[in-house]
Design an enzyme around this catalytic site. Structure first.
Site, PDB file in Angstrom:
ATOM      1  N   ASP A  45      17.188  35.228 -18.881  1.00 44.68           N
ATOM      2  CA  ASP A  45      15.958  35.620 -18.176  1.00 44.68           C
ATOM      3  C   ASP A  45      14.837  34.691 -18.621  1.00 44.68           C
ATOM      4  OD1 ASP A  45      16.231  38.422 -16.697  1.00 44.68           O
ATOM      5  OD2 ASP A  45      17.421  38.555 -18.525  1.00 44.68           O
TER       6      ASP A  45
ATOM      7  N   ARG B   7      12.713  34.055 -22.824  1.00 45.88           N
ATOM      8  CA  ARG B   7      13.666  34.137 -23.932  1.00 45.88           C
ATOM      9  C   ARG B   7      13.589  32.874 -24.795  1.00 45.88           C
ATOM     10  NH1 ARG B   7      13.091  38.702 -22.347  1.00 45.88           N
ATOM     11  NH2 ARG B   7      14.587  39.799 -21.050  1.00 45.88           N
TER      12      ARG B   7
ATOM     13  N   ARG C 286       5.077  39.419 -13.251  1.00 42.51           N
ATOM     14  CA  ARG C 286       6.345  38.751 -12.933  1.00 42.51           C
ATOM     15  C   ARG C 286       6.434  38.427 -11.441  1.00 42.51           C
ATOM     16  NH1 ARG C 286      10.723  42.835 -14.964  1.00 42.51           N
ATOM     17  NH2 ARG C 286      12.117  41.030 -14.772  1.00 42.51           N
TER      18      ARG C 286
ATOM     19  N   LYS D  85      15.406  38.318  -7.538  1.00 43.02           N
ATOM     20  CA  LYS D  85      15.527  39.710  -7.962  1.00 43.02           C
ATOM     21  C   LYS D  85      14.209  40.448  -7.690  1.00 43.02           C
ATOM     22  CE  LYS D  85      14.332  38.684 -12.808  1.00 43.02           C
ATOM     23  NZ  LYS D  85      14.858  38.537 -14.178  1.00 43.02           N
ATOM     24  N   HIS D  86      14.252  41.785  -7.470  1.00 41.80           N
ATOM     25  CA  HIS D  86      15.373  42.713  -7.606  1.00 41.80           C
ATOM     26  C   HIS D  86      15.608  43.346  -6.236  1.00 41.80           C
ATOM     27  CE1 HIS D  86      13.179  42.397 -11.431  1.00 41.80           C
ATOM     28  NE2 HIS D  86      14.334  42.586 -12.049  1.00 41.80           N
TER      29      HIS D  86
ATOM     30  N   HIS E 243      14.529  50.600 -16.311  1.00 42.27           N
ATOM     31  CA  HIS E 243      15.173  50.579 -17.619  1.00 42.27           C
ATOM     32  C   HIS E 243      15.295  51.991 -18.182  1.00 42.27           C
ATOM     33  CE1 HIS E 243      13.742  46.377 -17.392  1.00 42.27           C
ATOM     34  NE2 HIS E 243      14.764  46.102 -18.149  1.00 42.27           N
TER      35      HIS E 243
ATOM     36  N   ASP F  61      21.560  44.073 -11.921  1.00 40.15           N
ATOM     37  CA  ASP F  61      20.702  44.221 -13.078  1.00 40.15           C
ATOM     38  C   ASP F  61      21.543  44.905 -14.164  1.00 40.15           C
ATOM     39  OD1 ASP F  61      18.424  44.043 -14.612  1.00 40.15           O
ATOM     40  OD2 ASP F  61      17.128  45.044 -13.168  1.00 40.15           O
TER      41      ASP F  61
END
Length: 485
Positions: free
Chosen positions: A72, A80, A142, A172-173, A185, A257
């Site tokens: 990601d 990351r 994002r 995404k998503h 999440h 995901d």
């Protein structure tokens, strides 16, 4: 004793993106790579230095050159590679605010070249959700923005830029996580709107991504009643087969995901049953999540094989999924000619993205009190450093929780000096919102919003309200430049 068909086991492994902790691949990960595991998702805990990460990916590719290595790296608040410092790129909301699709293409091409140099061939980006809900807790910066046409244009540019570096893009998503005020999440969000709203708002960026040749699309663990009923989109043939494949003509790999997320795992009764349901619905590459070990991989493989045996999963569907993943790996293996990257572009875009309402002229900014309010990060972001402190060393920096300080106390500490109040998503939290409003009404105050800015909230009386559209390094630097004496 039941004998497992090794060919069926290899097909099941060929649909899985596992994960492991640490800078070196453990033995079980190496063994499963040799057996045909599709690949791995890499997280911040796998990244120490560029040299270490390149060695890690090379060690897996030595075992099987076609292994998929995904990450990601959104080039913004979700990073990351730069989890220890913050991203050196502006991020999607800033790119949308800057309004230059060629700059977006160039930024994503630079991200792609960064990844390719480290041996990573799938980027789980860009996020192409239209952030139509100001209070969205998981998308926000994002997203390229709240306008479907703008998001679509930048989506196409981002996909093209990444894939010029022969790194697969992942839109995404699907079918759109932007109109939610819940985080998949931790729960199953719902986007309860008519189909015509989905077609005019949520879906155009995905059509743009497909038109630009996106090699992968990621499913959303959201409920869209008009299409999915009570199930998340990840388990919906109407979404993955009828809409994405048949209507939109997408021929690449459909990635889920993370199946460990509550929006999927709870709905299916566990990660392994979720894997079967996702494959049956039309997903190809199953992102298990961040907390993975050999036992979990084996549990999922066993469940997939059992589902083929009892009729829950067609063997042809399993073979099709594994084949699409193999085709994705083959595409990433093709050579690419790297070209020059303009190192000044992130800062240039950041300066164009930052907005200021009001003025700082007339304020003595030689030694202001700068109050940085604590802000919880969502699971997608993780804990990444942010703030203006490193760019305004002359300021008196105070870290504070909005619920634990008062405007009166801050004004007393500041004395005759102005206050710079720095935060993320200030409008979303009652304590930070109230503190900003009270300070703006009673003391010379500049407010710096490093998160997703509200479309309507501005504290009355603030000397200036600065919106950066993200908290990455270039954006913080650009905001700080407006506040130097």
């Amino acid at each position: 004793m039941t004998t497992i068909d090794p060919g069926l086991r290899r097909l099941a492994l060929g649909t899985l993106l596992a994960a492991f902790r640490g800078p070196v691949a453990p033995e079980w990960a190496r063994d499963l790579t040799a057996e045909g595991l599709a690949g791995f998702t890499l997280f911040g805990y796998n990244v120490e230095t560029p040299e270490q990460l390149a060695a890690l990916t090379a060690s897996l590719r030595e075992i099987r050159p076609s292994v998929l290595l995904a990450i990601d790296e959104e080039g913004g608040d979700v990073t990351r590679l730069a989890h220890a410092t913050g991203s050196p790129y502006p991020g999607n909301a800033a790119l949308g605010a800057a309004g230059d699709v060629e700059a977006t293409r160039a930024i994503y091409r630079a991200i792609g070249l960064d990844l390719a140099a480290l041996g990573i061939n799938v980027n789980l980006a860009p996020t192409v959700d239209v952030n139509s809900a100001d209070d969205n807790p998981v998308i926000g910066t994002r997203s390229f923005g709240a306008d479907p046409a703008l998001v679509s244009a930048h989506t196409a540019a981002a996909v093209a830029g990444l894939q010029e570096a022969r790194v697969a893009a992942c839109a995404k998503h699907f079918p759109g996580h932007g109109d939610t005020v819940a985080d998949s999440h931790t729960e199953l969000p719902t986007v309860d709107v008519p189909l015509e709203v989905l077609r005019s708002r949520e879906l155009p960026p995905f059509e743009a991504a497909i038109g630009a040749g996106a090699r992968t699309v990621m499913t959303a663990h959201i409920r869209v009643p008009v299409l999915t009923g009570d199930d998340p989109a990840t388990f919906s043939p109407a979404v993955l087969r009828d809409l994405l494949r048949d209507e939109f003509g997408f021929t690449g790999a459909v990635i889920t995901d993370a199946l460990e997320m509550k929006g999927a795992a709870v709905a299916a009764g566990g990660i392994a049953p979720a894997a079967v349901r996702a494959l049956s619905a039309g997903a190809d590459l199953l992102c298990i999540g961040a907390d993975v070990d050999a036992d979990l991989v084996e549990e999922i493989v066993t469940e997939i094989i059992a589902a083929v045996g009892d009729g829950r999963l067609s063997p042809d569907r399993l073979a099709d999924a594994a084949s699409r993943n193999a085709a994705l790996a083959a595409w990433t293996a093709q050579p690419v000619a790297a070209g020059p990257v303009d190192p000044s572009l992130p800062d240039t875009v950041a300066r164009r993205a930052v907005r200021i309402d009001g003025t700082v002229s007339g304020l003595d900014l030689s030694a202001p009190l700068m109050v940085q309010l604590g802000s919880a990060s969502n699971i997608a972001e993780g804990r990444v450093p942010w703030g203006l402190g490193g760019y305004l060393p002359h300021a008196d920096l105070l870290h504070a929780a909005a619920s634990e300080v008062t405007a009166e106390a801050l004004a007393a500490r500041a004395g005759e000096r102005p206050i710079i109040l720095v935060g993320r998503h200030l409008h979303r939290f009652p304590a930070s919102r109230a503190l900003a409003e009270s300070l703006a009404a009673s003391h010379p105050t500049v407010i710096v919003e490093l998160g997703w800015p509200s479309s309507s909230w501005r504290p009355a009386g603030a000397c200036a309200f600065i919106r950066t559209h993200g908290a990455t390094q270039p954006l913080a630097k650009a905001a700080a430049a407006l506040l130097k004496p």
